[in-house]
Motif scaffolding. Structure first.
Motif, PDB file in Angstrom:
ATOM      1  N   VAL A 283       1.050  -0.801   0.325  1.00 37.89           N
ATOM      2  CA  VAL A 283      -0.498   0.312  -0.176  1.00 37.89           C
ATOM      3  C   VAL A 283       0.906   1.425   0.075  1.00 37.89           C
ATOM      4  N   LYS A 284       1.847   1.110   0.623  1.00 38.22           N
ATOM      5  CA  LYS A 284       3.003   2.497   0.307  1.00 38.22           C
ATOM      6  C   LYS A 284       3.741   2.472  -0.767  1.00 38.22           C
ATOM      7  N   ARG A 285       4.097   1.365  -1.765  1.00 37.82           N
ATOM      8  CA  ARG A 285       4.376   1.511  -2.830  1.00 37.82           C
ATOM      9  C   ARG A 285       3.556   2.071  -3.370  1.00 37.82           C
ATOM     10  N   MET A 286       2.646   1.803  -3.454  1.00 39.01           N
ATOM     11  CA  MET A 286       1.275   2.283  -4.559  1.00 39.01           C
ATOM     12  C   MET A 286       1.105   3.780  -3.917  1.00 39.01           C
ATOM     13  N   MET A 287       1.166   4.397  -2.570  1.00 42.18           N
ATOM     14  CA  MET A 287       1.129   5.922  -2.253  1.00 42.18           C
ATOM     15  C   MET A 287       1.916   6.280  -2.766  1.00 42.18           C
TER      16      MET A 287
ATOM     17  N   GLN B 290      -5.804  11.195  10.361  1.00 38.52           N
ATOM     18  CA  GLN B 290      -7.307  11.428  10.243  1.00 38.52           C
ATOM     19  C   GLN B 290      -8.202  13.030  10.550  1.00 38.52           C
ATOM     20  N   LEU B 291      -8.649  13.387   9.431  1.00 37.51           N
ATOM     21  CA  LEU B 291      -9.049  14.279   9.496  1.00 37.51           C
ATOM     22  C   LEU B 291      -9.691  14.336   8.681  1.00 37.51           C
ATOM     23  N   SER B 292     -11.094  14.867   9.195  1.00 34.73           N
ATOM     24  CA  SER B 292     -11.721  14.863   8.410  1.00 34.73           C
ATOM     25  C   SER B 292     -11.996  15.600   6.578  1.00 34.73           C
TER      26      SER B 292
ATOM     27  N   GLN C 241      -3.119  14.184  -4.647  1.00 41.45           N
ATOM     28  CA  GLN C 241      -3.602  12.660  -4.411  1.00 41.45           C
ATOM     29  C   GLN C 241      -2.560  12.014  -2.812  1.00 41.45           C
ATOM     30  N   ARG C 242      -1.597  12.059  -3.369  1.00 39.89           N
ATOM     31  CA  ARG C 242      -0.689  11.629  -1.256  1.00 39.89           C
ATOM     32  C   ARG C 242      -0.885  12.203  -0.568  1.00 39.89           C
ATOM     33  N   GLU C 243      -1.319  13.928  -0.581  1.00 39.13           N
ATOM     34  CA  GLU C 243      -1.653  14.490   0.560  1.00 39.13           C
ATOM     35  C   GLU C 243      -2.899  14.112   0.958  1.00 39.13           C
ATOM     36  N   VAL C 244      -3.949  13.928   0.341  1.00 41.96           N
ATOM     37  CA  VAL C 244      -5.235  13.800   1.048  1.00 41.96           C
ATOM     38  C   VAL C 244      -5.443  12.661   1.513  1.00 41.96           C
ATOM     39  N   VAL C 245      -4.520  11.446   0.882  1.00 41.09           N
ATOM     40  CA  VAL C 245      -4.971  10.030   1.305  1.00 41.09           C
ATOM     41  C   VAL C 245      -4.562  10.202   2.273  1.00 41.09           C
ATOM     42  N   TYR C 246      -2.880  10.791   3.037  1.00 39.78           N
ATOM     43  CA  TYR C 246      -2.549  11.372   4.489  1.00 39.78           C
ATOM     44  C   TYR C 246      -2.848  11.765   5.267  1.00 39.78           C
ATOM     45  N   MET C 247      -3.924  12.343   5.033  1.00 43.79           N
ATOM     46  CA  MET C 247      -4.098  13.359   5.789  1.00 43.79           C
ATOM     47  C   MET C 247      -5.499  13.082   6.067  1.00 43.79           C
ATOM     48  N   ARG C 248      -6.544  11.886   5.071  1.00 43.04           N
ATOM     49  CA  ARG C 248      -7.301  11.095   5.638  1.00 43.04           C
ATOM     50  C   ARG C 248      -7.159   9.960   6.685  1.00 43.04           C
ATOM     51  N   TYR C 249      -6.224   9.328   6.296  1.00 40.06           N
ATOM     52  CA  TYR C 249      -5.428   7.909   6.941  1.00 40.06           C
ATOM     53  C   TYR C 249      -4.977   8.477   8.116  1.00 40.06           C
TER      54      TYR C 249
ATOM     55  N   GLY D  36     -12.575  14.164  -4.316  1.00 38.92           N
ATOM     56  CA  GLY D  36     -12.207  13.880  -5.548  1.00 38.92           C
ATOM     57  C   GLY D  36     -10.986  13.647  -6.196  1.00 38.92           C
ATOM     58  N   ARG D  37     -10.399  14.218  -5.099  1.00 38.88           N
ATOM     59  CA  ARG D  37      -8.896  13.453  -4.888  1.00 38.88           C
ATOM     60  C   ARG D  37      -9.224  12.225  -4.463  1.00 38.88           C
ATOM     61  N   MET D  38      -9.395  12.131  -3.495  1.00 29.51           N
ATOM     62  CA  MET D  38      -9.725  11.063  -2.650  1.00 29.51           C
ATOM     63  C   MET D  38      -9.558   9.494  -3.026  1.00 29.51           C
ATOM     64  N   ARG D  39     -11.086   9.868  -4.285  1.00 30.89           N
ATOM     65  CA  ARG D  39     -11.958   9.319  -4.604  1.00 30.89           C
ATOM     66  C   ARG D  39     -10.616   8.401  -6.378  1.00 30.89           C
ATOM     67  N   TYR D  40      -9.634   9.763  -6.745  1.00 30.15           N
ATOM     68  CA  TYR D  40      -9.121   8.599  -8.265  1.00 30.15           C
ATOM     69  C   TYR D  40      -7.915   8.625  -7.342  1.00 30.15           C
ATOM     70  N   ALA D  41      -6.695   9.048  -6.324  1.00 29.99           N
ATOM     71  CA  ALA D  41      -6.029   8.154  -5.278  1.00 29.99           C
ATOM     72  C   ALA D  41      -6.636   6.567  -4.930  1.00 29.99           C
TER      73      ALA D  41
END
Length: 199
Positions: A134-138, A156-158, A145-153, A175-180
């Motif tokens: 998962v980290k490699r794919m990120m 744990q930001l809304s 997209q990577r930034e949004v995934v990091y902030m969310r997971y 949208g960025r999370m969806r595309y990620a």
């Protein structure tokens, strides 16, 4: 100082605004690891992350000394926004938003992560491989997209907080999370990567 340990980040920030330099030292100790990890995750280059980290704190100090910080109850959130803006400024200066190539020095394996399961060693090995994949794919995702995934997971930001931090609408953040997620699923299919954690 002992009394600093019992204060919130916001109380320390306001003390610094009032002229107490030791309060800022405590703030730096509390926030530097989390902030540097965030910057490193986005830029994937240790030297660049160092530069942006230092620039972030210089900007934070300047803003605080100029009375541009008010106690909003979210000092780390405010600091992360400054870091985000510094990262985006750097990308704009490069006239490119392409991600940097990962190398041995900035591999995401260097980020500490608690073991997901502490059951059997076999399950742990499977889970370690899944998380590694998962980290490699990120790493291969575009920076926004990577930034949004990091902030969310990881933070744990809304999505509302992510939108505020990155100066975009909630729909853009979503949208960025969806595309990620679409991109990561596509990579998993292409490379036959199993993403299910072992129980």
């Amino acid at each position: 100082m002992k009394e600093f340990k019992e204060m919130t980040d916001e109380q320390l920030a306001m003390l610094y605004v009032q002229g107490n330099n030791s309060a800022f030292d405590e703030l730096l100790v509390r926030t530097q690891s989390k902030l540097f990890t965030y910057i490193m995750f986005v830029v994937h280059d240790h030297d660049l992350a160092d530069d942006i980290f230092q620039e972030t704190f210089v900007k934070a100090i300047t803003k605080m000394q100029n009375g541009q910080y008010t106690d909003s109850g979210k000092f780390v959130f405010w600091l992360t926004r400054i870091a985000h803006n510094a990262i985006m400024d750097w990308y704009r200066q490069q006239q490119s938003r392409h991600i940097m190539e990962p190398n041995a020095d900035n591999d995401l394996q260097n980020l500490s992560m608690a073991s997901v399961l502490d059951s059997f060693r076999e399950s742990e090995l499977v889970n370690e491989q899944v998380l590694h994949d998962v980290k490699r794919m990120m790493e291969a995702l575009p920076a926004p997209q990577r930034e949004v995934v990091y902030m969310r997971y990881y933070q744990q930001l809304s999505f509302k907080e992510i939108a505020e931090l990155t100066n975009v609408s909630i729909n853009t953040a979503l949208g960025r999370m969806r595309y990620a997620l679409i991109n990561m699923r596509r990579m998993a299919r292409e490379y036959s990567i199993e993403l299910a954690l072992s129980a």
